[in-house]
Design a protein around this motif. Structure first.
Motif, mmCIF file in Angstrom:
data_model
loop_
_atom_site.group_PDB
_atom_site.id
_atom_site.type_symbol
_atom_site.label_atom_id
_atom_site.label_comp_id
_atom_site.label_asym_id
_atom_site.label_seq_id
_atom_site.Cartn_x
_atom_site.Cartn_y
_atom_site.Cartn_z
ATOM 1 N N GLY A 10 15.924 -8.645 0.277
ATOM 2 C CA GLY A 10 16.621 -8.842 -0.981
ATOM 3 C C GLY A 10 15.663 -8.703 -2.150
ATOM 4 N N VAL A 11 16.171 -8.235 -3.279
ATOM 5 C CA VAL A 11 15.352 -8.085 -4.480
ATOM 6 C C VAL A 11 15.205 -9.436 -5.155
ATOM 7 C CG1 VAL A 11 15.216 -7.029 -6.768
ATOM 8 C CG2 VAL A 11 16.050 -5.692 -4.823
ATOM 9 N N ARG A 12 13.966 -9.810 -5.458
ATOM 10 C CA ARG A 12 13.701 -11.087 -6.125
ATOM 11 C C ARG A 12 13.493 -10.903 -7.627
ATOM 12 N NH1 ARG A 12 9.729 -12.917 -3.079
ATOM 13 N NH2 ARG A 12 7.985 -12.763 -4.512
ATOM 14 N N ALA A 13 12.572 -10.021 -8.014
ATOM 15 C CA ALA A 13 12.258 -9.857 -9.433
ATOM 16 C C ALA A 13 11.301 -8.691 -9.611
ATOM 17 C CB ALA A 13 11.638 -11.134 -10.002
ATOM 18 N N VAL A 14 11.192 -8.203 -10.841
ATOM 19 C CA VAL A 14 10.129 -7.291 -11.228
ATOM 20 C C VAL A 14 8.926 -8.139 -11.614
ATOM 21 C CG1 VAL A 14 9.363 -5.576 -12.910
ATOM 22 C CG2 VAL A 14 11.687 -5.466 -11.988
ATOM 23 N N THR A 15 7.773 -7.862 -11.016
ATOM 24 C CA THR A 15 6.604 -8.691 -11.239
ATOM 25 C C THR A 15 5.404 -7.834 -11.636
ATOM 26 O OG1 THR A 15 5.968 -8.556 -8.897
ATOM 27 C CG2 THR A 15 7.367 -10.411 -9.556
ATOM 28 N N ALA A 16 4.436 -8.471 -12.271
ATOM 29 C CA ALA A 16 3.182 -7.812 -12.651
ATOM 30 C C ALA A 16 2.035 -8.492 -11.914
ATOM 31 C CB ALA A 16 2.962 -7.898 -14.156
ATOM 32 N N VAL A 17 1.099 -7.694 -11.444
ATOM 33 C CA VAL A 17 -0.092 -8.193 -10.762
ATOM 34 C C VAL A 17 -1.293 -7.806 -11.619
ATOM 35 C CG1 VAL A 17 -1.455 -8.204 -8.646
ATOM 36 C CG2 VAL A 17 1.034 -7.854 -8.534
ATOM 37 N N ALA A 18 -1.998 -8.791 -12.140
ATOM 38 C CA ALA A 18 -3.127 -8.511 -13.031
ATOM 39 C C ALA A 18 -4.361 -8.099 -12.240
ATOM 40 C CB ALA A 18 -3.442 -9.746 -13.875
ATOM 41 N N ASP A 19 -5.143 -7.209 -12.825
ATOM 42 C CA ASP A 19 -6.427 -6.786 -12.253
ATOM 43 C C ASP A 19 -6.282 -6.313 -10.814
ATOM 44 O OD1 ASP A 19 -7.917 -7.346 -14.611
ATOM 45 O OD2 ASP A 19 -7.881 -9.474 -14.099
ATOM 46 N N TYR A 20 -5.305 -5.432 -10.606
ATOM 47 C CA TYR A 20 -5.102 -4.871 -9.272
ATOM 48 C C TYR A 20 -4.885 -3.365 -9.404
ATOM 49 C CZ TYR A 20 -3.237 -4.006 -4.627
ATOM 50 O OH TYR A 20 -3.045 -3.525 -3.356
ATOM 51 N N PRO A 21 -5.544 -2.582 -8.550
ATOM 52 C CA PRO A 21 -6.443 -2.976 -7.453
ATOM 53 C C PRO A 21 -7.873 -3.265 -7.887
ATOM 54 C CG PRO A 21 -6.172 -0.616 -7.447
ATOM 55 C CD PRO A 21 -5.287 -1.131 -8.545
ATOM 56 N N HIS A 22 -8.159 -3.129 -9.193
ATOM 57 C CA HIS A 22 -9.504 -3.368 -9.708
ATOM 58 C C HIS A 22 -9.395 -4.065 -11.056
ATOM 59 C CE1 HIS A 22 -10.887 -0.642 -6.574
ATOM 60 N NE2 HIS A 22 -10.026 0.261 -7.023
ATOM 61 N N PRO A 23 -10.409 -4.789 -11.472
ATOM 62 C CA PRO A 23 -10.388 -5.429 -12.791
ATOM 63 C C PRO A 23 -10.145 -4.409 -13.900
ATOM 64 C CG PRO A 23 -12.214 -6.283 -11.487
ATOM 65 C CD PRO A 23 -11.634 -5.130 -10.710
ATOM 66 N N GLY A 24 -9.280 -4.778 -14.834
ATOM 67 C CA GLY A 24 -9.022 -3.920 -15.972
ATOM 68 C C GLY A 24 -7.816 -3.022 -15.835
ATOM 69 N N THR A 25 -7.218 -2.970 -14.655
ATOM 70 C CA THR A 25 -5.985 -2.194 -14.465
ATOM 71 C C THR A 25 -4.979 -3.063 -13.726
ATOM 72 O OG1 THR A 25 -5.064 -0.080 -13.693
ATOM 73 C CG2 THR A 25 -6.706 -1.135 -12.272
#
Length: 304
Positions: free
Chosen positions: A180-195
């Protein structure tokens, strides 16, 4: 997917809004992005749903017959005779050993044409038009059940064993609850710092991890790596394909807002309107650059 460390880059280039003076995607690039999904589906959808029936055998199979089919499929592990394979699998070309190494993967996918699949495809097109392609554009919508499975030359028998075990394990489980779809999420500094990275977060039942764990146990020589199956990737850079492009925090906010505008619809969150498939692929072309999609040859597909 295998997580690899991207080489350090002297400068980082932000995703840039496309305009007539900002190097817009070429017509060829745009057509490749639109054809990305078609590249991944090389066999008719639902080919493995049922045994082919002759004109004089229209009666549905009884439970004991289905069990017998599963037992026959298991015989493939001990025999090189294709007659032991379930009929839908016998005609698939993966059985024929070919030269060169194989790189395979198992995906859990929203079905083509479903509101979720269509919404993600719309996001891919819109985000590419605004900011250019990210690494997520190199794939069709999916959640990885396994990492890439690296197999040596003439690995047709191993591929067949994986496919047949999948066939038996999936067929033996009735009423599987789809993710099931939960939410649109953001992952900080992934896969590397700054992106940063944008995902569709999923609630995926444990049964799918159990299937992968069982395949790993039954085919140990394949060295299968189970994945979390907790998301569908929407946008990220510099995970497997090194580039100077990064997704800044500001761009991540805009990409997230775009994804929510396209995906936060009642039909996307309705399980009844969003069936899923398990698909087994071979990677037939690994693209080295953003904007050119990878290509997958479908080995087998099971509609859930």
């Amino acid at each position: 997917m295998t997580i690899s460390t991207a080489p350090s880059l002297p400068t980082a280039v932000r995703l840039q809004p496309h305009s007539p003076i900002c190097d817009p995607p070429s017509t060829l690039q745009a057509s490749r992005l639109q054809l990305r999904t078609a590249n991944a589906f090389t066999l008719p959808l639902g080919q493995l749903l049922s045994e082919p029936q002759s004109s004089h055998d229209d009666a549905p199979k009884c439970t004991s017959c289905k069990n017998e089919d599963a037992d026959n499929a298991m015989q493939l592990m001990l025999s090189a005779d294709r007659a032991w394979m379930p009929a839908p699998l016998r005609t698939i070309p993966f059985w024929r050993s070919v030269r060169g190494p194989h790189k395979c993967i198992v995906y859990l996918e929203p079905r083509r044409g479903s509101p979720l699949y269509t919404g993600i495809e719309e996001f891919f097109r819109a985000s590419c038009a605004l900011w250019g392609p990210t690494e997520a554009h190199m794939y069709h919508p999916h959640s990885s059940m396994t990492g890439f499975i690296d197999l040596p030359t003439d690995a047709g028998a191993v591929i067949a064993r994986i496919a047949c075990h999948l066939h038996v394990l999936i067929s033996s489980r009735s009423h599987m609850v789809a993710p099931g779809v939960r939410a649109v999420t953001a992952v900080a500094d992934y896969p590397h710092p700054g992106t940063h990275k944008i995902d569709v977060a999923l609630d995926t039942p444990l049964v799918f991890r159990n299937i992968v764990d069982e395949i790993s146990r039954l085919v140990p020589e394949a060295r299968i790596r189970p994945k979390r199956m907790g998301h569908i990737s929407l946008a990220y850079c510099n995970k497997h394909v090194a580039s100077s492009t990064v997704v800044t925090s500001e761009q991540a906010e805009k990409l997230g807002a775009l994804a929510r505008s396209l995906l936060y619809m009642p039909d996307v969150f309705d399980p009844a309107q969003n069936p899923w498939d398990i698909a087994f692929y071979e990677l037939s072309f690994k693209s080295p650059v953003l904007g050119t999609p990878h290509r997958f040859t479908q080995i087998a597909r099971w509609q859930l």
